[in-house]
Design a protein around this motif. Sequence first.
Motif, short mmCIF file in Angstrom:
data_model
loop_
_atom_site.label_atom_id
_atom_site.label_comp_id
_atom_site.label_asym_id
_atom_site.label_seq_id
_atom_site.Cartn_x
_atom_site.Cartn_y
_atom_site.Cartn_z
N LEU A 104 -9.59 16.68 7.98
CA LEU A 104 -8.66 17.39 8.94
C LEU A 104 -8.00 16.22 9.66
O LEU A 104 -6.91 16.22 9.76
CB LEU A 104 -9.23 18.32 9.86
CG LEU A 104 -9.79 19.66 9.25
CD1 LEU A 104 -10.19 20.43 10.08
CD2 LEU A 104 -8.49 20.42 8.68
N LYS A 105 -8.76 15.31 9.95
CA LYS A 105 -8.27 14.57 11.20
C LYS A 105 -7.06 13.48 10.69
O LYS A 105 -6.21 13.11 11.27
CB LYS A 105 -9.01 13.59 11.93
CG LYS A 105 -9.78 12.53 11.11
CD LYS A 105 -10.55 11.63 11.88
CE LYS A 105 -11.31 10.59 11.19
NZ LYS A 105 -10.35 9.43 10.95
N SER A 106 -6.89 13.37 9.38
CA SER A 106 -5.80 12.42 8.62
C SER A 106 -5.04 13.23 7.97
O SER A 106 -4.35 12.61 7.03
CB SER A 106 -6.60 11.20 8.10
OG SER A 106 -7.41 11.76 6.96
N VAL A 120 -2.14 11.54 6.73
CA VAL A 120 -1.38 10.86 7.93
C VAL A 120 -1.98 9.23 7.51
O VAL A 120 -2.99 9.31 8.08
CB VAL A 120 -1.71 11.45 9.12
CG1 VAL A 120 -1.00 10.57 10.01
CG2 VAL A 120 -0.94 13.11 9.22
N PRO A 121 -0.98 8.57 7.31
CA PRO A 121 -1.81 7.20 7.32
C PRO A 121 -2.28 6.60 8.58
O PRO A 121 -1.39 6.70 9.69
CB PRO A 121 -1.03 6.27 6.32
CG PRO A 121 0.39 7.00 6.52
CD PRO A 121 0.19 8.45 6.96
N ALA A 122 -3.06 5.59 8.70
CA ALA A 122 -3.17 4.77 9.79
C ALA A 122 -2.17 3.97 10.25
O ALA A 122 -1.13 3.84 9.23
CB ALA A 122 -4.65 4.13 9.70
N GLN A 127 -9.80 -4.99 6.93
CA GLN A 127 -9.70 -4.28 5.52
C GLN A 127 -8.76 -5.11 4.72
O GLN A 127 -9.08 -5.51 3.69
CB GLN A 127 -9.24 -2.96 5.81
CG GLN A 127 -10.29 -2.14 6.61
CD GLN A 127 -11.48 -2.06 5.68
OE1 GLN A 127 -11.24 -1.66 4.56
NE2 GLN A 127 -12.57 -1.81 6.57
N THR A 164 -12.53 4.46 6.10
CA THR A 164 -13.87 5.15 6.41
C THR A 164 -14.77 5.40 5.09
O THR A 164 -16.05 5.55 5.42
CB THR A 164 -13.40 7.07 6.57
OG1 THR A 164 -12.27 7.06 5.62
CG2 THR A 164 -12.70 7.09 7.90
N GLU A 204 -6.26 4.53 5.74
CA GLU A 204 -7.37 5.20 6.65
C GLU A 204 -8.59 5.35 5.56
O GLU A 204 -9.93 5.29 6.06
CB GLU A 204 -7.04 6.21 7.12
CG GLU A 204 -7.88 6.66 8.38
CD GLU A 204 -7.61 8.05 8.98
OE1 GLU A 204 -8.42 8.72 9.71
OE2 GLU A 204 -6.53 8.30 8.30
N PRO A 255 -5.64 -2.17 8.94
CA PRO A 255 -6.62 -3.13 9.77
C PRO A 255 -6.82 -4.23 9.15
O PRO A 255 -6.97 -4.47 7.95
CB PRO A 255 -7.98 -2.32 9.57
CG PRO A 255 -7.89 -1.28 8.53
CD PRO A 255 -6.03 -0.85 8.46
#
Lengths: 748, 748
Positions: free
Chosen positions: B114-116, B59-61, B68, B92, B88, B65
């Motif tokens: 997991l979070k992404s 799941v991309p940001a 970046q 990170t 993302e 940013p």
Amino acid sequence: MPKLDAEQSALLRQVGHEWGRVSAAPEAWRRALPVDPEVGSYPEPAQIVPARFGRFVRVPALREPPSQAAGTGEGGPGGGGPEEPGTEEAGTEGAAVTGGFGLRLRRAVLGAPLKSTAIARERMRKIVALPVLSADALSSVAYGPEALLAVLVLAGTAGLRYSVPVSLAIVFLMLAVGASYRQTIRAYPHGGGSYIVATDNLGRVPGLVAAAGLMTDYILTVAVSVSSGMAAVTSAIPRLADDVVLIGVLVIAVLLAGNLRGVRQAGALFAAPTYAFIIAILSLVGVALYHASGRDFHTVATPPLHATEGVGVLLVAKAFASGATAMTGIEAISNAVPAFQPVAWRNARTTLTWMIGLLVVLFAGTVAIVHFEGLVPESQETILSQLAHRSYGSGGMYVFTQVATALVLLLAANTAYNDFPRVLFLLARDDHAPRIFLRLGDRLAFSNGIIVLSVAAAVVYVAFDGRTASLIPLYAVGVFLAFTLSQSGMVVHWWRGRDRHWRKSLCFNATGALLSAVVFITAGVTKFTAGAWLAILTVALFLLVTTRIRSHYDKVREALRLHPQMIEIPSRTIAPLPGTEEPPPPPPPPGPWVPSVSTGAPGKERDAETEDTPEEIRHLSVVPLEGLHQASMRALAYAASLQQPVLAVHVSPSDEDAERFHDAWLLWGDHLPLRVVISPYRAIVAPLVSYIESLHHQRPDLTVTVILPEIVVRHWWHRILHSYLAGRLRRALRPLPKIVVTTVPFHV
Amino acid sequence: MPKLDAEQSALLRQVGHEWGRVSAAPEAWRRALPVDPEVGSYPEPAQIVPARFGRFVRVPALREPPSQAAGTGEGGPGGGGPEEPGTEEAGTEGAAVTGGFGLRLRRAVLGAPLKSTAIARERMRKIVALPVLSADALSSVAYGPEALLAVLVLAGTAGLRYSVPVSLAIVFLMLAVGASYRQTIRAYPHGGGSYIVATDNLGRVPGLVAAAGLMTDYILTVAVSVSSGMAAVTSAIPRLADDVVLIGVLVIAVLLAGNLRGVRQAGALFAAPTYAFIIAILSLVGVALYHASGRDFHTVATPPLHATEGVGVLLVAKAFASGATAMTGIEAISNAVPAFQPVAWRNARTTLTWMIGLLVVLFAGTVAIVHFEGLVPESQETILSQLAHRSYGSGGMYVFTQVATALVLLLAANTAYNDFPRVLFLLARDDHAPRIFLRLGDRLAFSNGIIVLSVAAAVVYVAFDGRTASLIPLYAVGVFLAFTLSQSGMVVHWWRGRDRHWRKSLCFNATGALLSAVVFITAGVTKFTAGAWLAILTVALFLLVTTRIRSHYDKVREALRLHPQMIEIPSRTIAPLPGTEEPPPPPPPPGPWVPSVSTGAPGKERDAETEDTPEEIRHLSVVPLEGLHQASMRALAYAASLQQPVLAVHVSPSDEDAERFHDAWLLWGDHLPLRVVISPYRAIVAPLVSYIESLHHQRPDLTVTVILPEIVVRHWWHRILHSYLAGRLRRALRPLPKIVVTTVPFHV
């Protein structure tokens, strides 16, 4: 709270000055509080007397809540004693009245909830301190002589003949070490454990080695005392011999449970077994000597023995090292000086003298009568049991002797449960152990310590099949390592100080150190393969872990230090640290301060969490909402009441759901900006974290506060059904910089 | 987000109106945001194509940013494809650059964090859907005929004679149930699993019973497929027979690991085993029939058999129920209609017809050639292996047959890993399972589901020693329970709707339901003691748990409903719900509103967390400090920047420490009120909680925000050394009303 050094003080003053200079808020609101912060004062230690058996004291709420007092009428504020349910109890019970019976049952089994209890410290009279603190040392008589004889018997009758000279050497050792510890008590009236003395005088690494010795000592005290106690029991009831490992583990479990529940260390009940044991051994010695006098002190012939080894220096040295375990626990009093009634060090010293005297008498007496009776160690029955059988048959006195032995050993094992957390505390104070152990009175920290101790002791106990003889080689190494370092430290102490009598004290300590070192080396060398290697390995491992912990804390401390990165501090303005009693000095004149970086251009460097004045912080509150219900409403109201920009976020699995949410939002009045994120995979944590991260990247200078409505339910099994989201979001957001997480509870 | 009813809508509008009426804050700041909330839009499902073998998508940001993008030059924003590291990732990785190798290793083993990541949904062509969705049903041929014969053989040769008629009955059953499911697909083009159909048409409890049947079905699919696959392996390699339980558990572990890691369900690779199996069985049947034709279709004589039972109705019924397990998995296609390419229901129906055809051919063919070859089930070798041995010897074709069988069974077991989380999702949607399973695309929810499945399957597998024959009785009950309820539901559906062709469809479904019910009852009765009781017990238990969960959620929903307790709402102002497309209606005219309760007199009732407008909330921030370092400074600045009253609290173990802290505080400038609490027991959580509780009791109308500085470290093992305090305080404060907990992170 560590002491601030000069640089830190200066920086602190300047940060404060900056705060005062730029702070727009008037002094008035900064001082205005809606509450009176001085709600009562915390009870003094003297006010809280431990209960009869429990060592946990209830920590009462600081003041009777007014509504409660009004509700229950008069008499509330008076009953602040520790044995009363206490004020807080009343408060929580009122809240959780439905959980009545279950709650009371849980309390009965597990004790009062952790958050309102703490560990009591006790002050002991000599008559109580002697048995409580000597249990460990005196109980060593139950296995020391036996360990000595078990080595000598390998050389048959010829070997046993050496028991008396070796014992005399051990008695001399006891007297020398005892005298040495008398010096320690004088020098360290606030408690002079091996770790403190070694660290103070020899440095950090020797101190840690001494601590490692102590930790292994405590673990083995539990294991050896339990195994020896089991031997006392199986001597009387041979049927239990097969289950000795299982029962021993159960005993350790009971010790653990009792200590988790908060059994007191001191008290009349805990004095009884030691006195009983002293009486038992003294009367055993008396009766045996009386019998021996009837024979004109001729020794009874030992049964024919098969010698597997010749008598040699090695064998005698081994026997000496094994027998020296009869001294374990001798250091207990010097550790516990502050637990005595005043004048503490004088009372402690008197008690130590008494203890050494008793130890010598019991040890020498036991060895002597074993010698006269011509007894030989057997695997099925302890020497003490054999003696008691021979003197009393199998009657009441025999049972009394065995029960007293088992109980004093149990008490000795329990001693380790008091000492282990204390060493952890001392280590934590110097950043060598997790900081949680600093909170000595904290029931959870205490619980963690004793769980570690129990598990380690149980593992050792099971690994060595619960056989005392196998554990002895490990035991001697740790104990005498700590003794050696502690007393060497004292030598340095006297040499450095050179106050009155320093020569005499130094002499005593040097003798003690030398003899202990001899035992340590003897044990380490002669029993290396028999288990001493394990003790030495443990010490090394311990050293490694503790230094790693220290270096981590050092790194964190460095990171946490106030640093002049945002503020350019001219070196001349760093004033020397003012006396701490004086009022705060006037702030330095506003010199060439560089104002904090402008927040206009978002730059990478603003990721750093260095804002230390309120005006530097730019806010954005993000409120994730799953629906528009009571809990959401409260979270939104909370967010808006902070008077900072608020953005509500809803994660929708589909466009229809998004539209439905948006409609409800309009219905509510659309009072705040809203962003609906469509998550086609029905994931919720990932899109939310991604979105919040994007916001952060957009404006890295902002501090983003994520305000989570959290539904709080009463039972843990209901928690499975709910609060996973708040916790998961918190964990997922934790690594991100400048994301503050706020949970607004809603109690169902 | 559930739909709001009329009352809730009216209340929501009135709460919003109240907010707008009393809110002092100007509209301007409420709208002003320091960020642009519309940072990009979430990718559509179509944009994300799953990788070759993986089913997890990154799941991309939401937006690159800016810093970046600037840092890495051009080309960043374009590469948003799922196989790219993703934006993302770059973010990170930049942050945690020091953990390079370890991080990459962990990623390789456990997959992306997991979070992404989220679970991808797939759309399948018929050529792929047929093998993927039929694996479960077709692989049943590996154990169904054998289970049938294993019962009949108890009656010896006389029993075996019944194999053909019983098989014919099963073939009829297959056709009837298949025809019945064709109706279901037409009626439920969005997927008509048993749970949905039964709930829709029969009600909540029958739906839950069907779900329970399905859940046991999936667990047993794994257990039976693995055990049957192991039988295929041990038939070829008898040496492994002793370790069958161990290897089976390892296979389940591999399935679990693969699914945790995110193995795709569909794809050419996953189609191969099914086609191989079809080829293997068809050629086996062909060769055997060719041999039989050489004998003019005379059956080979069976070896002499010892009959332990006579042929009776019970035995034949039992054989029928056992053989019917060859139909398990037949419902897979009707569940997965939305996974087909459009027109989905039509494609699904065609695929189902093909599957039924293949199933009938394979099943009937297998039974026929077993009959002709006169084979008898043996415990060491499966029927299929015996057939293959007889037809091919031990050459390549034999190995091919066994490998294909084992692989298709593995694939069948894997099917359950896709279906199980879906049923949990459906249950969660109706509040019958923990809500976390609602997040179907959420990797953690998915992981939890498949862990439950694996553990349950492994337990069943081990408990029954990995013997297929023992598992069959349990299997039939759950499957046919679900079949019966699903098809009865369809009968009701047609009866209620009575659209075109309803009579024909009802007829098909009624036949299917009736026959399934016969199998269910037969299996339940004849095999009750052989294991069916366990399946029935599981269903009952499941029913109990799911209804309890539902009733809990009902209670919580009731508590969360907006309620007019604070605002006196005249009943006439409750307007009907406006159409959702319209702009929000003008707020109702300010009628006889009762203003919110004055906060002057603290009363018990203010404990309720009912504030739903910002002005009702009265703030107090409490900042617990352990020292005055960078993290504390930041927490203080954060607290003060909220422009609400702030009280700093320090817990000191002693008066000296308290004084030291106080001095530092003065040095800083004493910008905020400070309270130092002395904790004589060195406890920190208990005194803090007590103090905060006292503050709450003093002014129950205040919302107390506890602002905790939290030191965040990079590794979990460092976390042991630190953050216990924030977590413990949060837990201790959670039960208290109106205590908001905020953690201000400081990253080391």
